[in-house]
Design a protein around this motif. Structure first.
Motif, PDB file in Angstrom:
ATOM      1  N   UNK A 158      11.374   0.340   0.428  1.00 47.40           N
ATOM      2  CA  UNK A 158      10.277   0.686   1.335  1.00 47.40           C
ATOM      3  C   UNK A 158      10.250  -0.286   2.511  1.00 47.40           C
ATOM      4  N   UNK A 159      10.422  -1.585   2.233  1.00 47.61           N
ATOM      5  CA  UNK A 159      10.478  -2.599   3.284  1.00 47.61           C
ATOM      6  C   UNK A 159      11.564  -2.250   4.301  1.00 47.61           C
ATOM      7  N   UNK A 160      12.742  -1.885   3.823  1.00 52.53           N
ATOM      8  CA  UNK A 160      13.857  -1.551   4.714  1.00 52.53           C
ATOM      9  C   UNK A 160      13.479  -0.401   5.641  1.00 52.53           C
ATOM     10  N   UNK A 161      12.945   0.667   5.070  1.00 47.27           N
ATOM     11  CA  UNK A 161      12.587   1.830   5.895  1.00 47.27           C
ATOM     12  C   UNK A 161      11.395   1.537   6.806  1.00 47.27           C
ATOM     13  N   UNK A 162      10.426   0.808   6.316  1.00 43.90           N
ATOM     14  CA  UNK A 162       9.239   0.474   7.118  1.00 43.90           C
ATOM     15  C   UNK A 162       9.639  -0.294   8.376  1.00 43.90           C
ATOM     16  N   UNK A 163      10.362  -1.400   8.206  1.00 39.20           N
ATOM     17  CA  UNK A 163      10.757  -2.206   9.365  1.00 39.20           C
ATOM     18  C   UNK A 163      11.743  -1.458  10.262  1.00 39.20           C
ATOM     19  N   UNK A 164      12.719  -0.780   9.654  1.00 42.40           N
ATOM     20  CA  UNK A 164      13.714  -0.063  10.465  1.00 42.40           C
ATOM     21  C   UNK A 164      13.068   0.997  11.341  1.00 42.40           C
ATOM     22  N   UNK A 165      12.250   1.826  10.733  1.00 39.88           N
ATOM     23  CA  UNK A 165      11.658   2.944  11.483  1.00 39.88           C
ATOM     24  C   UNK A 165      10.668   2.447  12.536  1.00 39.88           C
TER      25      UNK A 165
ATOM     26  N   UNK B 112       0.834  -1.208   0.000  1.00 37.35           N
ATOM     27  CA  UNK B 112       0.000   0.000   0.000  1.00 37.35           C
ATOM     28  C   UNK B 112       0.867   1.256   0.000  1.00 37.35           C
ATOM     29  N   UNK B 113       1.945   1.250   0.802  1.00 43.87           N
ATOM     30  CA  UNK B 113       2.863   2.394   0.834  1.00 43.87           C
ATOM     31  C   UNK B 113       3.490   2.598  -0.543  1.00 43.87           C
ATOM     32  N   UNK B 114       3.913   1.500  -1.168  1.00 40.11           N
ATOM     33  CA  UNK B 114       4.528   1.585  -2.497  1.00 40.11           C
ATOM     34  C   UNK B 114       3.548   2.176  -3.519  1.00 40.11           C
ATOM     35  N   UNK B 115       2.324   1.699  -3.516  1.00 41.05           N
ATOM     36  CA  UNK B 115       1.310   2.217  -4.444  1.00 41.05           C
ATOM     37  C   UNK B 115       1.017   3.688  -4.141  1.00 41.05           C
ATOM     38  N   UNK B 116       0.923   4.037  -2.866  1.00 42.90           N
ATOM     39  CA  UNK B 116       0.644   5.415  -2.466  1.00 42.90           C
ATOM     40  C   UNK B 116       1.744   6.364  -2.927  1.00 42.90           C
ATOM     41  N   UNK B 117       2.990   5.969  -2.735  1.00 41.07           N
ATOM     42  CA  UNK B 117       4.114   6.814  -3.173  1.00 41.07           C
ATOM     43  C   UNK B 117       4.086   6.976  -4.689  1.00 41.07           C
ATOM     44  N   UNK B 118       3.916   5.882  -5.411  1.00 42.02           N
ATOM     45  CA  UNK B 118       3.868   5.952  -6.868  1.00 42.02           C
ATOM     46  C   UNK B 118       2.725   6.824  -7.367  1.00 42.02           C
TER      47      UNK B 118
ATOM     48  N   UNK C 170       6.584   9.842 -15.421  1.00 38.53           N
ATOM     49  CA  UNK C 170       6.935   8.891 -16.487  1.00 38.53           C
ATOM     50  C   UNK C 170       7.854   7.799 -15.956  1.00 38.53           C
ATOM     51  N   UNK C 171       8.747   8.172 -15.049  1.00 39.01           N
ATOM     52  CA  UNK C 171       9.656   7.192 -14.451  1.00 39.01           C
ATOM     53  C   UNK C 171       8.851   6.137 -13.682  1.00 39.01           C
ATOM     54  N   UNK C 172       7.875   6.592 -12.885  1.00 34.35           N
ATOM     55  CA  UNK C 172       7.068   5.665 -12.082  1.00 34.35           C
ATOM     56  C   UNK C 172       6.264   4.726 -12.977  1.00 34.35           C
ATOM     57  N   UNK C 173       5.646   5.277 -14.008  1.00 31.80           N
ATOM     58  CA  UNK C 173       4.795   4.437 -14.859  1.00 31.80           C
ATOM     59  C   UNK C 173       5.605   3.495 -15.739  1.00 31.80           C
ATOM     60  N   UNK C 174       6.887   3.785 -15.934  1.00 29.69           N
ATOM     61  CA  UNK C 174       7.696   2.925 -16.792  1.00 29.69           C
ATOM     62  C   UNK C 174       8.562   1.931 -16.021  1.00 29.69           C
ATOM     63  N   UNK C 175       8.375   1.844 -14.691  1.00 26.56           N
ATOM     64  CA  UNK C 175       9.159   0.889 -13.896  1.00 26.56           C
ATOM     65  C   UNK C 175       8.865  -0.535 -14.351  1.00 26.56           C
ATOM     66  N   UNK C 176       9.915  -1.311 -14.511  1.00 25.09           N
ATOM     67  CA  UNK C 176       9.734  -2.727 -14.835  1.00 25.09           C
ATOM     68  C   UNK C 176       9.346  -3.474 -13.561  1.00 25.09           C
ATOM     69  N   UNK C 177       8.982  -4.719 -13.707  1.00 28.44           N
ATOM     70  CA  UNK C 177       8.610  -5.538 -12.557  1.00 28.44           C
ATOM     71  C   UNK C 177       9.779  -5.645 -11.570  1.00 28.44           C
ATOM     72  N   UNK C 178      10.986  -5.802 -12.081  1.00 30.64           N
ATOM     73  CA  UNK C 178      12.172  -5.924 -11.221  1.00 30.64           C
ATOM     74  C   UNK C 178      12.463  -4.601 -10.513  1.00 30.64           C
ATOM     75  N   UNK C 179      12.348  -3.492 -11.233  1.00 30.83           N
ATOM     76  CA  UNK C 179      12.566  -2.176 -10.611  1.00 30.83           C
ATOM     77  C   UNK C 179      11.521  -1.920  -9.530  1.00 30.83           C
ATOM     78  N   UNK C 180      10.287  -2.297  -9.803  1.00 32.85           N
ATOM     79  CA  UNK C 180       9.216  -2.159  -8.817  1.00 32.85           C
ATOM     80  C   UNK C 180       9.513  -3.010  -7.580  1.00 32.85           C
TER      81      UNK C 180
END
Length: 158
Positions: free
Chosen positions: A72-79, A32-38, A55-65
């Motif tokens: 986001x996972x790193x910051x979510x758990x760390x914080x 949800x955080x990832x979708x919200x940021x995008x 344009x950068x967000x909409x053109x992210x490949x599956x691997x880049x996403x």
């Protein structure tokens, strides 16, 4: 008189079902955080007529996403675990991250715990052990909050 120290015991550990629920809820929150940021980047780009970031967000490949999600996972758990000793999922399941002596984990333990989550197949480490790799490598425990607080109170009252 002996000088006893509090230690986390097996009866305080969160159950496997609580841990699984923590994982599922946290993954959903991260998504949800990832979708919200995008979406926010796209909306801001549209409102300001500055389409480079959108344009950068909409053109992210599956691997880049996927890698964006890992950041986001790193910051979510760390914080959340550094400041509150628990994620939003752990609030829901009434669990808490602690050290063996019942103290709040330090920054080093939380960083080790968070980076350990990036190990491939780490979520499956619970299938063969009582504690996952991110617990054992960081020397932390996920405990049932209310039972933990009660037992720690009884211990300090002795």
């Amino acid at each position: 008189m002996e000088n006893k120290k509090f230690t986390v015991t097996d009866d305080l550990l969160a159950s496997k079902s609580q841990r699984l629920l923590n994982f599922i809820i946290d993954v959903l929150i991260i998504y949800i955080i990832e979708i919200t940021i995008g979406t926010t980047i796209i909306i801001i780009g549209d409102l300001t007529h500055s389409y480079a970031a959108s344009n950068w967000v909409t053109s992210l490949s599956l691997i880049e996403s996927f890698f964006f999600g890992l950041v986001i996972l790193f910051f979510y758990y760390s914080i959340t675990e550094m400041y509150f000793s628990r994620t939003f999922a752990k609030y829901f399941t009434k669990t808490l991250v602690v050290k063996n002596d019942g103290s709040k984990p330090n920054m080093k333990s939380i960083i080790i715990r968070t980076v350990s989550r990036l190990i491939p197949l780490e979520p499956f480490s619970f299938l063969t052990a009582e504690r996952g790799w991110h617990d054992t490598l960081s020397v932390t425990y996920v405990v049932k909050k209310h039972e933990f607080v009660e037992k720690k109170k009884l211990f300090s009252g002795e």
